[in-house]
Write a protein that holds these residues in place. Sequence first.
Motif, PDB file in Angstrom:
ATOM      1  N   GLY A 163      14.849  -6.676 -15.495  1.00  0.00           N
ATOM      2  CA  GLY A 163      14.297  -7.317 -16.705  1.00  0.00           C
ATOM      3  C   GLY A 163      12.813  -7.581 -16.678  1.00  0.00           C
ATOM      4  N   ALA A 164      12.143  -7.329 -15.547  1.00  0.00           N
ATOM      5  CA  ALA A 164      10.709  -7.638 -15.462  1.00  0.00           C
ATOM      6  C   ALA A 164       9.930  -6.775 -16.444  1.00  0.00           C
ATOM      7  CB  ALA A 164      10.216  -7.413 -14.043  1.00  0.00           C
ATOM      8  N   LYS A 165       9.065  -7.437 -17.221  1.00  0.00           N
ATOM      9  CA  LYS A 165       8.286  -6.707 -18.227  1.00  0.00           C
ATOM     10  C   LYS A 165       6.804  -6.664 -17.852  1.00  0.00           C
ATOM     11  CE  LYS A 165      11.484  -6.568 -21.757  1.00  0.00           C
ATOM     12  NZ  LYS A 165      12.635  -6.747 -20.884  1.00  0.00           N
ATOM     13  N   HIS A 166       6.382  -7.616 -17.024  1.00  0.00           N
ATOM     14  CA  HIS A 166       4.951  -7.709 -16.707  1.00  0.00           C
ATOM     15  C   HIS A 166       4.754  -7.591 -15.201  1.00  0.00           C
ATOM     16  CE1 HIS A 166       4.474  -9.035 -20.850  1.00  0.00           C
ATOM     17  NE2 HIS A 166       5.471  -9.872 -20.630  1.00  0.00           N
ATOM     18  N   LEU A 167       4.648  -6.344 -14.758  1.00  0.00           N
ATOM     19  CA  LEU A 167       4.492  -6.061 -13.332  1.00  0.00           C
ATOM     20  C   LEU A 167       3.076  -5.590 -13.056  1.00  0.00           C
ATOM     21  CD1 LEU A 167       7.628  -4.057 -12.138  1.00  0.00           C
ATOM     22  CD2 LEU A 167       6.828  -6.259 -11.300  1.00  0.00           C
ATOM     23  N   PHE A 168       2.487  -6.088 -11.992  1.00  0.00           N
ATOM     24  CA  PHE A 168       1.151  -5.666 -11.606  1.00  0.00           C
ATOM     25  C   PHE A 168       1.219  -5.217 -10.151  1.00  0.00           C
ATOM     26  CE2 PHE A 168       1.079  -9.151 -14.620  1.00  0.00           C
ATOM     27  CZ  PHE A 168       0.473  -8.527 -15.707  1.00  0.00           C
ATOM     28  N   ILE A 169       0.593  -4.096  -9.871  1.00  0.00           N
ATOM     29  CA  ILE A 169       0.677  -3.526  -8.523  1.00  0.00           C
ATOM     30  C   ILE A 169      -0.705  -3.535  -7.874  1.00  0.00           C
ATOM     31  CG2 ILE A 169       1.381  -1.509  -7.145  1.00  0.00           C
ATOM     32  CD1 ILE A 169       3.703  -2.517  -8.825  1.00  0.00           C
ATOM     33  N   ALA A 170      -0.783  -4.123  -6.689  1.00  0.00           N
ATOM     34  CA  ALA A 170      -2.024  -4.081  -5.910  1.00  0.00           C
ATOM     35  C   ALA A 170      -1.739  -3.313  -4.622  1.00  0.00           C
ATOM     36  CB  ALA A 170      -2.491  -5.494  -5.603  1.00  0.00           C
ATOM     37  N   GLU A 171      -2.700  -2.483  -4.222  1.00  0.00           N
ATOM     38  CA  GLU A 171      -2.482  -1.673  -3.013  1.00  0.00           C
ATOM     39  C   GLU A 171      -3.106  -2.290  -1.782  1.00  0.00           C
ATOM     40  OE1 GLU A 171      -3.438   2.398  -3.672  1.00  0.00           O
ATOM     41  OE2 GLU A 171      -1.837   2.617  -5.170  1.00  0.00           O
ATOM     42  N   THR A 172      -3.999  -3.257  -1.987  1.00  0.00           N
ATOM     43  CA  THR A 172      -4.634  -3.906  -0.838  1.00  0.00           C
ATOM     44  C   THR A 172      -4.654  -5.414  -1.080  1.00  0.00           C
ATOM     45  OG1 THR A 172      -6.843  -3.937  -1.827  1.00  0.00           O
ATOM     46  CG2 THR A 172      -6.209  -1.933  -0.618  1.00  0.00           C
ATOM     47  N   GLY A 173      -4.922  -6.140  -0.006  1.00  0.00           N
ATOM     48  CA  GLY A 173      -5.027  -7.601  -0.123  1.00  0.00           C
ATOM     49  C   GLY A 173      -6.166  -7.992  -1.045  1.00  0.00           C
ATOM     50  N   ASP A 210       0.831  -1.212   0.000  1.00  0.00           N
ATOM     51  CA  ASP A 210       0.000   0.000   0.000  1.00  0.00           C
ATOM     52  C   ASP A 210       0.865   1.262   0.000  1.00  0.00           C
ATOM     53  OD1 ASP A 210       0.859  -0.748   2.593  1.00  0.00           O
ATOM     54  OD2 ASP A 210      -0.507   0.762   3.432  1.00  0.00           O
ATOM     55  N   ASP A 211       2.140   1.100   0.218  1.00  0.00           N
ATOM     56  CA  ASP A 211       3.035   2.246   0.301  1.00  0.00           C
ATOM     57  C   ASP A 211       3.514   2.646  -1.099  1.00  0.00           C
ATOM     58  OD1 ASP A 211       5.432   3.790   0.559  1.00  0.00           O
ATOM     59  OD2 ASP A 211       5.422   3.226   2.694  1.00  0.00           O
ATOM     60  N   LYS A 212       3.101   3.852  -1.531  1.00  0.00           N
ATOM     61  CA  LYS A 212       3.384   4.311  -2.904  1.00  0.00           C
ATOM     62  C   LYS A 212       4.891   4.326  -3.190  1.00  0.00           C
ATOM     63  CE  LYS A 212      -0.789   5.540  -4.342  1.00  0.00           C
ATOM     64  NZ  LYS A 212      -1.442   4.786  -5.406  1.00  0.00           N
ATOM     65  N   LEU A 213       5.631   4.759  -2.152  1.00  0.00           N
ATOM     66  CA  LEU A 213       7.063   4.897  -2.350  1.00  0.00           C
ATOM     67  C   LEU A 213       7.705   3.515  -2.556  1.00  0.00           C
ATOM     68  CD1 LEU A 213       8.812   7.377  -2.488  1.00  0.00           C
ATOM     69  CD2 LEU A 213       9.371   7.060  -0.054  1.00  0.00           C
TER      70      LEU A 213
END
Lengths: 422, 100
Positions: free
Chosen positions: A55-65, A39-42
Amino acid sequence: MSLSLQEHHPLPSLKKHRFAAAANAKTIPDNARILVVDDDKLYQHFLSLTLRKAGAKHLFIAETGVEALTLARLHRPHLIILDINMPEMDGFECCAQLRKDPLFLHTPILVQTATQDEDNRAHMFNLGASDFVRKPINPSELIARSCVHIEHTMLLEHTQASVRFLQKDLLIAKEMQLSLLPSAHKVADLSTQHQIAVSNCFKNSHDLGGDIWDIHTIDAHRCMLYHCDFSAHGIASAINIFRFHTIMLELVKTIQSPKEMLEHLNAIYFETLPVDQFTKLFVAVIDTQHNTLTYSAAGSTRPVYTRFNTSKSLLLNTRSFPLGIVADASYTEHSVDFSQGDSLLLYSDALMSHSWQRQDFEDDNSICQFVNYHFENARSKNLPASSAHTSLFQSFQHTIEHHEQPLHDDVNIIVLTRNSDI
Amino acid sequence: MIFTQQIDNNTLEVRLSGQLDRANHDELYIFFDYIQDLKVHTVRFNFSQLERIDSASLGYLILARQELLSRGIAAQLTNIKGQVWKSLNLMMFDKLFDIV
């Protein structure tokens, strides 16, 4: 509780690690999908930057469980990097929820934590965490751990895909194997023509065994029966069965002697088959005009031969080399009376080696006694041989078809009885 | 299960136990690899603890015999009994191996 980033997990200096990690660093495979849950933007920014640089090309970011569960189901990541302290659903709960879903049973979950508390770590492992990376995160360590887990996941995926592919192929091969067996229509026609009752129960091995049988009309008074069992399993077995079936379709047109048939086949197989893929074969010609059964065997199981008028069942002699082991092997031709009511039982060796839920057959003697019981019982009640034939076959059929565990080898039962009542 | 034991400089005894079937084929494969570099006069397969053997395992045994004989190493079978003896007898293994 919201934690102060600076107090509990300060960001490492990216500049400091940027080039130190580059020399011998592993790179993340192009097609790897990584889900970062924080959840921490930084920290999101730091993790994204670090992973992309590796090298990661496919990153997905979730802010909560909760968002993590949705994104995980959508993108099926090879790795989940999970923070513990998050609003709505914390890392503990998120980890537990992911592991409950069969889709993520083996997905590595790399937990980022600042805690030194061993009980807390043990708790995370119990909930399904695969590994930890300590905050403040060392980028080189994060990449190294990520790469190891991603490689394992990809290897597992590859293995699972191969297994699925093989299973699909085996299923098709099993259906093709069954399609080679004589059809009910063919057996019924032959039964009527030669007044011989023929009943068969065939169940495939879970990994494809090497059994096949068939029966052919030679002329108005004779038919030829064979039961073959290749030693190999799987794909080799499927190929062997198809080749054998094709050869036999031609041979039965020209060779009517079981002995000649075996010697001819042995010559072919000695040249073409590796010795460990030998074949056990029983070939018989039934002559309804002369009331004889003439047979030759190549190391097959011993068929049970029953004379109905005396209710005497005995095991036929089949001692001989299997096909394909010895060059110029010679085979013996035997002949026995085969009159009205007389019966023959052919069976796979798996009937004895398999443990059945209903009834076990320890050896060929116990099978012989079992056959004898059915014919003796029918005769003592003045019932025809057809009655013994039916009760015997139904007993085997019930034993085999109601067996729920997978079979380690094909099981084939053929009961054949000369019967004027047909 | 497969165990090997060097009896003396000339003989390697291979003890087979339990049920030899698909579950053990990897072991047989490893064993087959192992005998490629053997430097003995005789390999003796001891079946005293063997309860059952399937056709595919017998195939490996024949393959091992072929490999051993091609390098001048004798292949022997010993202590065959029960169901295993019946299987081997039906297939005339006594004509392929020395039974001691």
